[in-house]
Design an enzyme around this catalytic site. Sequence first.
Site, PDB file in Angstrom:
ATOM      1  N   TRP A  23       0.818  -1.224   0.000  1.00  0.00           N
ATOM      2  CA  TRP A  23       0.000   0.000   0.000  1.00  0.00           C
ATOM      3  C   TRP A  23       0.847   1.268   0.000  1.00  0.00           C
ATOM      4  O   TRP A  23       1.812   1.384   0.753  1.00  0.00           O
ATOM      5  CB  TRP A  23      -0.881  -0.006   1.253  1.00  0.00           C
ATOM      6  CG  TRP A  23      -1.513   1.313   1.545  1.00  0.00           C
ATOM      7  CD1 TRP A  23      -0.937   2.377   2.191  1.00  0.00           C
ATOM      8  CD2 TRP A  23      -2.842   1.727   1.200  1.00  0.00           C
ATOM      9  NE1 TRP A  23      -1.831   3.427   2.266  1.00  0.00           N
ATOM     10  CE2 TRP A  23      -3.006   3.055   1.677  1.00  0.00           C
ATOM     11  CE3 TRP A  23      -3.914   1.112   0.543  1.00  0.00           C
ATOM     12  CZ2 TRP A  23      -4.196   3.766   1.520  1.00  0.00           C
ATOM     13  CZ3 TRP A  23      -5.096   1.825   0.394  1.00  0.00           C
ATOM     14  CH2 TRP A  23      -5.240   3.132   0.870  1.00  0.00           C
ATOM     15  N   ASP A  53      -0.055   9.145   0.628  1.00  0.00           N
ATOM     16  CA  ASP A  53       0.455  10.496   0.376  1.00  0.00           C
ATOM     17  C   ASP A  53       1.954  10.599   0.000  1.00  0.00           C
ATOM     18  O   ASP A  53       2.795   9.978   0.638  1.00  0.00           O
ATOM     19  CB  ASP A  53       0.317  11.368   1.629  1.00  0.00           C
ATOM     20  CG  ASP A  53      -1.014  11.237   2.313  1.00  0.00           C
ATOM     21  OD1 ASP A  53      -1.882  10.537   1.796  1.00  0.00           O
ATOM     22  OD2 ASP A  53      -1.172  11.837   3.387  1.00  0.00           O
ATOM     23  N   ASP A  90       0.053  16.683   9.635  1.00  0.00           N
ATOM     24  CA  ASP A  90       0.543  16.986   8.290  1.00  0.00           C
ATOM     25  C   ASP A  90       1.221  18.356   8.159  1.00  0.00           C
ATOM     26  O   ASP A  90       0.765  19.222   7.403  1.00  0.00           O
ATOM     27  CB  ASP A  90      -0.586  16.850   7.250  1.00  0.00           C
ATOM     28  CG  ASP A  90      -1.304  15.510   7.324  1.00  0.00           C
ATOM     29  OD1 ASP A  90      -0.729  14.579   7.892  1.00  0.00           O
ATOM     30  OD2 ASP A  90      -2.455  15.420   6.837  1.00  0.00           O
TER      31      ASP A  90
END
Length: 537
Positions: A19, A22, A147
């Site tokens: 997987w 971002d 983030d």
Amino acid sequence: LQEKQSYRTSFHFQPPRNWLNDPNGPMWYRGVYHLFYQYNPYGALFGDFMIWAHSVSYDLINWIHLNHALCPTEPYDINSCWSGSATILPGKGPVILYTGIDANQCQVQNMAMPKNLSDPFLEEWIKFAQNPIMTPPDGVEGNNFRDPTTAWLSHDGKWNVIIGSWNNNQGMAILYQSEDFFNWTKYQDPLYSTERTGMWECPDFYPVSVNSTYGVDTSVLNAGVKHVMKASFNSHDYYMIGTYVPEMEKYIPDNDFTGTGMDLRYDHGKFYASKTFFDSVKNRRILWGWVNESDSIEDDMDKGWSGLQSIPRRIWLDRSGKQLVQWPIEEINKLHGKKVTFLDKKIDSESIFEVQGITAAQADVEVVFELPELQEAEFLNLTAVDPQLLCSDANASIKGRLGPFGLLTLATKDLTEQTAIFFRIFKGLKGYVVLMCSDQSRSALRDEVDKTAYGAFIDIDPQRENISLRSLIDHSIIESFGGEGRACITNRVYPKLAIHEEAHLFIFNNGTLSVTISSLNAWSMNKAQINHKENFI
Ligand code: FRU
């Protein structure tokens, strides 16, 4: 297995397995491009041990996968190393800011530096001994604080960084400041907040030149730039263009987010959690975005991987000042193989022709349409129509006057499978309206995949400009740039039959008026070289 692996790409960035989500900390440093990304080393689905995988490149096209840069090891990131950014400190080298999921499942911000600045690949990273450097401020819940962006130097010599959040029913960019990059203090107010969005994931904040397509470094602040604020929510990357007033620590957008389909988006298809960086070698700003799968979880597990990075795109402010423009980085042209060209070819009403002689499952195609019968376009009473709705109401098989016309990609010879990327031109209340659509309804003879139609208006006047389309086709992804990059639509599709040599490319016109191809260039694409270390997991 052959069929399952036919969805792997040839020139998009992806790890050997598992997987990906971002893009993290993209940067150029001393001759090398770095891309870190969210990765689950243990499977094809998102996991609870997310890490920063790391790859390097000299040209943003061919990559070497290195050992992982950041893995959960410490109390402040023991449950995952989530997204973040890199900042290059003048004279000192790069620093990473990232979100750790700590032992209490709380989101905190951490820092890491290269172990050895003379290693050209910066393979090993050391976490800062005093992590975490930011913890959720009063009122902000531990699952809404993440983030960090690339930091910028402000007018007063302080470093500034923003963190995505959701607090008091508002999506926001929480601002932190620091004199030394180690000790950070929250500024009293967010740099921007709004009730019209969800939780802000992966914010991005950067200047763009007003009079040039060149990019500028993140700390540049003068009368020649505007500032872009981007946030990821509701499955899309939305942005505003506006003015940054550092003396007031305020961002004043030309148009605030409205929470409607009118808000500006990087891409109208699949494209999320993106991030830009300034490439100081070529003086450009480059955008990377995550493009996820749209088949089922079972399919992801079967094929053993999930998620792609978009082709890196150069990004700049449109002449109008009202929107951004994106274009695949020029390096992608290095992969061009065999080329076919057409000039001045009339496409009669309700006709189709095949672009032969290239590998249609792995191609780059650029076509420019001229509209000799523009005045005959049908009327569209346009008061607040959502372009995506127009595209789902009328797919590529629904005839109009001027359009639908465009490309049929990843199509079988008999057209049973096909993904259409097309235009419709209308006469609106205030001039012409150019609609760009993607139609995935016949993309695969399979039911369990998402076949959503996507749509965008393109801000061009077809009386003065031809309508252009460029599509990068790579087995299970189609990235399309309409109107020279003023509208982008990215699709993921999973044809059962239109794979490898069975894939074809057509131009079609399903309108009652003819259109002319003033030029078409299509290339077979070569495979990018992607190598990885023996021990890469
Ligand atoms: C966006 C996101 C980020 C988070 C990361 C975790 O896709 O949810 O907000 O840091 O992914 O992988």
